[in-house]
Design a protein around this motif. Structure first.
Motif, PDB file in Angstrom:
ATOM      1  N   LEU A  24       0.810  -1.220   0.000  1.00  0.00           N
ATOM      2  CA  LEU A  24       0.000   0.000   0.000  1.00  0.00           C
ATOM      3  C   LEU A  24       0.845   1.272   0.000  1.00  0.00           C
ATOM      4  N   LEU A  27       4.336   0.481  -2.958  1.00  0.00           N
ATOM      5  CA  LEU A  27       4.043   0.080  -4.335  1.00  0.00           C
ATOM      6  C   LEU A  27       3.145   1.076  -5.054  1.00  0.00           C
ATOM      7  N   LEU A  28       2.129   1.586  -4.399  1.00  0.00           N
ATOM      8  CA  LEU A  28       1.207   2.501  -5.073  1.00  0.00           C
ATOM      9  C   LEU A  28       1.881   3.778  -5.589  1.00  0.00           C
ATOM     10  N   LEU A  61       3.747   2.799  -8.683  1.00  0.00           N
ATOM     11  CA  LEU A  61       2.875   2.634  -9.844  1.00  0.00           C
ATOM     12  C   LEU A  61       2.466   3.983 -10.432  1.00  0.00           C
ATOM     13  N   ILE A  62       2.206   4.944  -9.566  1.00  0.00           N
ATOM     14  CA  ILE A  62       1.824   6.279 -10.045  1.00  0.00           C
ATOM     15  C   ILE A  62       2.984   6.925 -10.802  1.00  0.00           C
ATOM     16  N   THR A 118       3.439   5.152 -14.147  1.00  0.00           N
ATOM     17  CA  THR A 118       2.366   5.499 -15.077  1.00  0.00           C
ATOM     18  C   THR A 118       2.577   6.894 -15.660  1.00  0.00           C
TER      19      THR A 118
END
Length: 96
Positions: free
Chosen positions: A76, A79-80, A83-84, A87
């Protein structure tokens, strides 16, 4: 004889993290050379990829140490954002 395992869990983790790191670096090189990605997008992709790899290593090592709460928190909290970042960097790279 069961106590004489060839590889422990952490050794397997380091092997696969090496494979994943190599694949990430090759992907970054491909983005830079073939897609002519800009340096800001490459910086975002590098930071995101490194963050994702760190989160995966943290989670797997936490599971090996029988700490599932630490593993879920790494997914949480670490990693999040990775990922942002990845992206955003990917969108910038493919936009050009």
């Amino acid at each position: 004889m069961s106590g004489l395992a060839i590889f422990t869990g952490i050794e397997v983790l380091f092997f696969w993290m090496g494979v994943a790191t190599l694949a990430t670096v090759q992907g970054l090189i491909w983005m830079r050379w073939k897609k002519k990605a800009s340096w800001p997008s490459m910086a975002l992709l590098t930071a995101g990829g490194a963050t994702i790899l760190f989160a995966i290593a943290w989670a797997v090592s936490a599971i090996l140490e029988k700490e599932p709460q630490a593993a879920s928190m790494s997914m949480l909290v670490i990693l999040l954002p990775g990922l942002i970042l990845t992206t955003l960097g990917g969108r910038l790279a493919w936009k050009q």
